[in-house]
Design a protein around this motif. Structure first.
Motif, PDB file in Angstrom:
ATOM      1  N   PRO B  95      15.510   7.360 -52.818  1.00  0.00           N
ATOM      2  CA  PRO B  95      14.489   7.703 -51.822  1.00  0.00           C
ATOM      3  C   PRO B  95      13.246   6.820 -51.947  1.00  0.00           C
ATOM      4  O   PRO B  95      12.738   6.323 -50.933  1.00  0.00           O
ATOM      5  CB  PRO B  95      14.187   9.173 -52.141  1.00  0.00           C
ATOM      6  CG  PRO B  95      15.472   9.693 -52.718  1.00  0.00           C
ATOM      7  CD  PRO B  95      16.008   8.550 -53.531  1.00  0.00           C
ATOM      8  N   CYS B 100      11.062   6.859 -48.851  1.00  0.00           N
ATOM      9  CA  CYS B 100      11.067   8.286 -48.489  1.00  0.00           C
ATOM     10  C   CYS B 100      10.409   9.104 -49.603  1.00  0.00           C
ATOM     11  O   CYS B 100      10.648   8.853 -50.787  1.00  0.00           O
ATOM     12  CB  CYS B 100      12.492   8.835 -48.368  1.00  0.00           C
ATOM     13  SG  CYS B 100      13.501   8.076 -47.132  1.00  0.00           S
ATOM     14  N   ASP B 101       9.659  10.114 -49.230  1.00  0.00           N
ATOM     15  CA  ASP B 101       9.135  11.059 -50.215  1.00  0.00           C
ATOM     16  C   ASP B 101      10.263  11.953 -50.730  1.00  0.00           C
ATOM     17  O   ASP B 101      11.284  12.123 -50.054  1.00  0.00           O
ATOM     18  CB  ASP B 101       8.055  11.940 -49.576  1.00  0.00           C
ATOM     19  CG  ASP B 101       6.794  11.138 -49.276  1.00  0.00           C
ATOM     20  OD1 ASP B 101       6.587  10.103 -49.939  1.00  0.00           O
ATOM     21  OD2 ASP B 101       6.028  11.561 -48.383  1.00  0.00           O
ATOM     22  N   ASP B 103      10.459  15.026 -50.727  1.00  0.00           N
ATOM     23  CA  ASP B 103      10.756  16.196 -49.885  1.00  0.00           C
ATOM     24  C   ASP B 103      11.294  15.801 -48.505  1.00  0.00           C
ATOM     25  O   ASP B 103      11.427  16.638 -47.618  1.00  0.00           O
ATOM     26  CB  ASP B 103       9.516  17.100 -49.764  1.00  0.00           C
ATOM     27  CG  ASP B 103       8.295  16.351 -49.237  1.00  0.00           C
ATOM     28  OD1 ASP B 103       8.398  15.142 -48.928  1.00  0.00           O
ATOM     29  OD2 ASP B 103       7.222  16.986 -49.147  1.00  0.00           O
ATOM     30  N   ASP B 104      11.613  14.543 -48.313  1.00  0.00           N
ATOM     31  CA  ASP B 104      12.205  14.094 -47.048  1.00  0.00           C
ATOM     32  C   ASP B 104      13.656  14.610 -46.976  1.00  0.00           C
ATOM     33  O   ASP B 104      14.375  14.554 -47.973  1.00  0.00           O
ATOM     34  CB  ASP B 104      12.196  12.558 -47.039  1.00  0.00           C
ATOM     35  CG  ASP B 104      12.585  11.966 -45.701  1.00  0.00           C
ATOM     36  OD1 ASP B 104      13.688  12.312 -45.202  1.00  0.00           O
ATOM     37  OD2 ASP B 104      11.827  11.160 -45.153  1.00  0.00           O
ATOM     38  N   SER B 119       6.509   9.366 -55.467  1.00  0.00           N
ATOM     39  CA  SER B 119       6.120   9.545 -54.071  1.00  0.00           C
ATOM     40  C   SER B 119       4.625   9.375 -53.835  1.00  0.00           C
ATOM     41  O   SER B 119       4.188   9.350 -52.694  1.00  0.00           O
ATOM     42  CB  SER B 119       6.515  10.944 -53.573  1.00  0.00           C
ATOM     43  OG  SER B 119       7.880  11.183 -53.748  1.00  0.00           O
ATOM     44  N   GLY B 514       5.893   8.068 -48.295  1.00  0.00           N
ATOM     45  CA  GLY B 514       6.535   8.296 -46.994  1.00  0.00           C
ATOM     46  C   GLY B 514       5.536   8.221 -45.846  1.00  0.00           C
ATOM     47  O   GLY B 514       5.846   7.680 -44.777  1.00  0.00           O
ATOM     48  N   GLU B 515       4.333   8.730 -46.082  1.00  0.00           N
ATOM     49  CA  GLU B 515       3.313   8.685 -45.015  1.00  0.00           C
ATOM     50  C   GLU B 515       2.914   7.248 -44.707  1.00  0.00           C
ATOM     51  O   GLU B 515       2.768   6.865 -43.540  1.00  0.00           O
ATOM     52  CB  GLU B 515       2.084   9.497 -45.450  1.00  0.00           C
ATOM     53  CG  GLU B 515       2.349  11.003 -45.460  1.00  0.00           C
ATOM     54  CD  GLU B 515       1.296  11.804 -46.234  1.00  0.00           C
ATOM     55  OE1 GLU B 515       1.272  13.035 -46.071  1.00  0.00           O
ATOM     56  OE2 GLU B 515       0.510  11.215 -47.013  1.00  0.00           O
ATOM     57  N   ASN B 518       5.803   5.516 -42.923  1.00  0.00           N
ATOM     58  CA  ASN B 518       5.899   5.937 -41.521  1.00  0.00           C
ATOM     59  C   ASN B 518       4.838   5.261 -40.669  1.00  0.00           C
ATOM     60  O   ASN B 518       5.109   4.878 -39.526  1.00  0.00           O
ATOM     61  CB  ASN B 518       5.790   7.457 -41.410  1.00  0.00           C
ATOM     62  CG  ASN B 518       7.096   8.126 -41.798  1.00  0.00           C
ATOM     63  OD1 ASN B 518       8.169   7.509 -41.711  1.00  0.00           O
ATOM     64  ND2 ASN B 518       7.029   9.361 -42.257  1.00  0.00           N
TER      65      ASN B 518
END
Lengths: 136, 533
Positions: B95, B100-101, B103-104, B119, B514-515, B518
């Motif tokens: 991940p 990806c985090d 919790d994705d 993360s 992840g943020e 994105n």
């Protein structure tokens, strides 16, 4: 040509190591089968939908990341939900022995671990496809 | 029936190059030692980048490690340092590698499994707790999200009170080989190249002792390429990074000294040594002739080596200790600056502590007991090795010329050229194994019943713990500050300036990996390759 074996080779999960999946896809194709390769990062939903649309007899899943215990049971469950239990599922990759036994209990037809020969895999897929056809 | 002659009766290298019965001076017509070899530490560096090689400084023993949570991996790092390892190398989980985090939904079942989950800055602070970043060099294997993980490392250093100018280490950050081989790409090639160039530019200005890219053949080889393809595609990738950095306005001697390389150390002993020697010679020539580099440091190809993961067998795993030792010896005889030796159990899982210790001891035996480190380029002058080195060099030049003709490596990748060359080589190799033309001990010859070995199991709780910590962080942090920092990152990405300052501000505000990814995805889009089989 209608009698050609149709196989979906899929690479689920986040891992991109596709050397094995591509070698297997090519070996199956060279053995006269119709091979559909999904490409990378397929979810169980995408894989089962592709299997349905392509009307395959066998699904080959290549997993090297250790995520097989999360991914394979979901593929099996989706096949049951869609009434596609005649489709045979084979798994290849780094699958520890005890996990391989558990996957077979859940309905996986065969698990091929590192070092399995292409000949062994091709002949298994051929017989699995024949069994899938006769179940239809 | 197994052929009892050397190599199973086929006299070719692992990559399929024919090998003669014996090599003599006739095989070296046109070879000029003064021009083709020079002295160690002198152009063209065929014999090594230092005049005294390992007498002056041994290679760095750097075992790649990471699993489960940052807490557990931090404990492994302290253990490895206590055992005499002198550099650290972070293995991230899938991940994290894919931005990806924990919790994705896409991360389900994969958190902490192939490496450590990171993360946010908080995870990086935990991972590096008690590690003095001004003394320990840290290498991070991270590619698509490299700029972000590097920013996390820089902020940890800032908080340890360490001046960025003394930081030493490497981020892999080689996106081209992801499209070519390992396939951990996210954005399309061109915006990805822009991010890599941002980090090279930022490193040039702010972290003069840090390697912002490790141009990697390792994964190309693992994907099934030949030794020659590994060499040629890696050097052509290097050319591509140089071209992009020059287009950014940097001068070659400003950044080229910090470009580093990473090669595979595979089974074919002489072929591998020839590959490393040819790599140094080619790069020195390219930098001097194609780019007019003047600083001697720009000409020197420094490389890390890792023994070949794909050569490890599941059958008779103790044989892997022997393979790894021989591969490591090739890397040392080839002049590597740092080395990772694989553990015997890595065909099964991430290694146990016991297996990692044995792998590290393998390097220590090489360094302190075998004598191979006592003199520079001890095989230099071997008719066979010099012939192989010359052939590697000319073969790589041909590939580089072809890729130049396609308009460069990004263009070659977009048309699938290196990908299909590798797929072809890997299928040919597998067929040779299948036919018994290539012998793999314990797999297609000399089989016996295997005794199971103990392997490392990652408990599923690691993923849950990461998800809980992330939820607590999201609840605790200053949300307005996070949003403002992410907006600034989107703006920097679309405006076209260097994204590093905006990424650093996101990290300081505890925006998650992840943020940030994105935010960049919104600007850059994502990439899907056309796979041909």
């Amino acid at each position: 040509m209608e009698n050609r074996i149709r196989v979906l080779v899929a690479k689920p999960g986040l891992d991109g190591h596709d050397r094995g999946a591509k070698v297997i896809a090519r070996a199956l194709r060279d053995a006269g089968m119709e091979v559909i390769y999904t490409g990378l990062r397929q979810t169980p939903e995408m894989i089962v939908n592709a299997a349905l649309q392509e009307d395959v007899q066998v699904i080959g899943l290549s997993i090297l990341s250790g995520a097989h215990n999360a991914i394979v049971p979901r593929v099996m469950e989706l096949l049951r939900q869609k009434d596609m239990t005649d489709v045979k599922v084979v798994v290849g990759g780094i699958i520890p022995g005890e996990d391989a036994e558990e996957l077979k209990r859940q309905g996986v037809a065969a698990v091929f671990q590192p070092g399995a020969s292409l000949e062994e895999i091709v002949s298994f897929v051929r017989s699995a496809a024949a069994a899938a056809k006769s179940a239809r | 029936m197994i052929n009892r002659r050397a190599g199973g009766g086929r006299f070719t290298t692992l990559s399929g190059v024919p090998v003669e019965t014996c090599y003599t001076p006739e095989h070296l017509a046109g070879f000029e030692p003064a021009r083709d070899l020079g002295e160690p530490g002198r152009f063209p560096y065929t014999r090594g980048i230092h005049s005294t090689m390992y007498r002056g400084k041994l290679w760095t023993m750097r075992q790649f490690a990471g699993f489960a949570t940052p807490e557990e991996t931090n404990r492994r790092y302290h253990y490895l340092l206590e055992q005499g390892q002198n550099g650290l190398s972070v293995a991230f989980d899938l991940p994290t590698l894919m931005g990806c985090d924990a919790d994705d939904p896409l991360a389900e079942g994969e958190v902490g499994r192939c490496g450590v989950a990171v993360s946010s800055l908080e995870d990086m602070e935990t991972l590096l707790r008690g590690i003095p970043l001004d003394q320990i060099t840290l290498s991070m294997t991270i590619n698509s999200p490299a700029a972000i993980l590097w920013a996390m490392y820089l902020v940890v250093a800032e908080r340890q009170g360490v001046d960025w100018r003394v930081l030493s280490g490497t981020i892999q950050n080689d996106i081209l080989k992801e499209y070519i081989a390992q396939k951990e790409y996210i954005f399309p090639p061109r915006p990805s190249m822009r991010l890599v160039t941002d980090t090279i530019e930022f490193a040039t200005r702010h972290t003069p002792r840090y390697n912002p890219v490790s141009i990697s053949g390792y994964h190309i080889r693992e994907a099934g390429s030949t030794a020659l393809q590994e060499l040629a595609f890696t050097l052509r990738d290097g050319i591509e990074y140089v071209d992009w950095a020059l287009a950014r306005g940097l001068a070659v001697d400003e950044f080229a000294p910090r470009l580093s390389f990473f090669f595979n150390a595979h089974n074919d002993f002489f072929e591998e040594i020839a590959k490393y020697r040819a790599a140094r010679k080619l790069w020195a020539g390219l930098m001097r002739e194609r780019y007019g580099a003047r600083d001697e440091r720009s000409l020197k190809l420094r490389f890390h080596a890792q023994t070949a993961g794909c050569s490890l067998t599941w059958q008779q795993p103790y044989n892997n200790v022997v393979r790894t030792a021989l591969q490591a010896m090739a890397a040392v005889l080839g002049g590597a600056q740092s080395l990772h030796t694989n553990s015997l159990d890595e065909a099964y899982a991430l290694p146990t502590e016991h297996a990692v210790t044995l792998a590290l001891r393998t390097q220590q035996v090489l360094a302190y007991e075998t004598g191979v480190a006592a003199t520079a380029d001890p095989l230099g002058g071997s008719y066979f090795l010099e012939r192989l080195t010359l052939d590697m060099e000319s073969g790589a030049r041909d590939y580089i010329r072809r890729i130049d003709g396609m308009g460069g490596m990004v263009a070659a990748i977009e048309r699938g050229f290196p990908q299909s060359e590798i797929a072809e080589a890997s299928y040919r190799y597998q067929q040779a194994v299948e036919a018994g033309e290539k012998i793999v001990v314990g797999v297609n010859a000399f089989q016996c019943d295997d005794q199971p070995i103990e392997t490392l199991r990652i408990d599923a709780g690691a993923g849950e713990r990461q998800v809980e910590k992330l939820a607590a962080l999201r609840a605790r942090r200053d949300k307005a500050r996070v949003e403002a920092a992410l907006d600034a990152l989107r703006h920097a990405a679309s405006a076209g300036g260097n994204t590093m300052p905006a990424i650093l501000n996101c990290v300081r505000a505890y925006a998650t990996l992840g943020e940030m990814m994105n935010a960049l995805r919104e600007v850059f889009g994502t990439y899907q390759e056309q796979t041909l089989i």
